[in-house]
Motif scaffolding. Sequence first.
Motif, short mmCIF file in Angstrom:
data_model
loop_
_atom_site.label_atom_id
_atom_site.label_comp_id
_atom_site.label_asym_id
_atom_site.label_seq_id
_atom_site.Cartn_x
_atom_site.Cartn_y
_atom_site.Cartn_z
N ALA A 226 -6.54 14.48 -43.22
CA ALA A 226 -5.57 15.09 -42.22
C ALA A 226 -4.81 13.96 -41.41
O ALA A 226 -3.60 13.82 -41.55
N ASP B 59 -10.33 23.21 -37.49
CA ASP B 59 -10.44 22.20 -36.38
C ASP B 59 -9.42 22.31 -35.37
O ASP B 59 -8.33 22.96 -35.63
N HIS C 252 -8.51 21.91 -42.67
CA HIS C 252 -8.25 21.34 -41.19
C HIS C 252 -7.38 22.25 -40.55
O HIS C 252 -7.81 22.40 -39.42
N LYS D 129 -5.62 20.56 -33.97
CA LYS D 129 -5.30 19.66 -35.22
C LYS D 129 -4.69 18.44 -34.95
O LYS D 129 -3.98 18.26 -34.29
N ARG E 206 -12.47 15.10 -44.48
CA ARG E 206 -11.06 16.09 -43.86
C ARG E 206 -10.44 15.16 -42.53
O ARG E 206 -9.16 15.43 -42.87
#
Length: 279
Positions: A61, A24, A20, A27, A57
């Motif tokens: 997260a 990403d 992550h 975040k 994921r």
Amino acid sequence: MEHTTPSRTAQRVAIRRAAHQLLDDPKVFEDPLAIAIAGGESEPPADAQKPYSRALRAFIAVRSRYAEDRLARAVERGVRQYVLLGAGLDTFAYRNPWRSAGLDVIEVDHPATQEWKRARLNEAGIKIPEEMTFAAVNFETHALDARLQEVGFRRTSTAFFSWLGVTPYLSRPAFDATVEFVASLPSGSGVVFDYARERSLLSPLQQLALDALAERVARAGEPFQLFFDPAVLRRDLERLGFRNIEDLDGDEINARYFAGRADGLAVSGGGHLLYARVS
Ligand SMILES: C[S@@+](CC[C@H](N)C(=O)[O-])C[C@H]1O[C@@H](n2cnc3c(N)ncnc32)[C@H](O)[C@@H]1O
């Protein structure tokens, strides 16, 4: 699960939290230690951009983000004890922003997982801070209350608990014993945990995702065994004296944490995030 070897699912979720950080943007959960604790891998797993992998994921997260959002509010209200139940490779204790405010941290987990975590911390050059303690507990066989008090937990003060990625692996009596313990703490104490909705309450697509994940964790020696009906769970928690219960399903999680993203990152399974406060 095998109690003599470190939790394999703890390693897997840590790798997804690290992915992550790498993949990403923005975040949903910022964790500057996530990559180091996961083994310093700079390459995310090969399947990382597959839809099921992105959704999993996202859930991993966001549950950490939710727990730390709720913890922040608890600290504002004066809570100074944070207990991570089934801590795995969680890094909160090593980046505790309320150290100087006196927030004590206790990590609870199986001894084999804790030993492995200490080795990981050492390899990653992450120091174990003075205000944190480890408590070796098996929720199935140990009295959490006694173990916590042995390591300095103050039973007459409020406390906040996170219990992330753990409840599906427990028996119902072990789950009950833990929530009963939290419910017995002073008013203002609280807990965040995630849980899986009963299979019969899932959409066909969610059932497929659950079955695939259940197969993978069973192969890792840590089979899922506990699922809930949200309405029944709420009633059970209220009966124990919890109030201010917030139970977020996937749509609510997406609306709060993943709205308006260009990359479409979102949760899609039957996982819930629940916060409950002792009245
Ligand atoms: C999927 S990992 C999640 C770890 C961590 N909370 C996170 O979010 O990264 C599950 C964790 O629960 C712990 N666990 C599972 N069953 C347990 C039990 N009966 N007693 C104590 N810990 C347990 C495992 O050791 C592992 O650390």
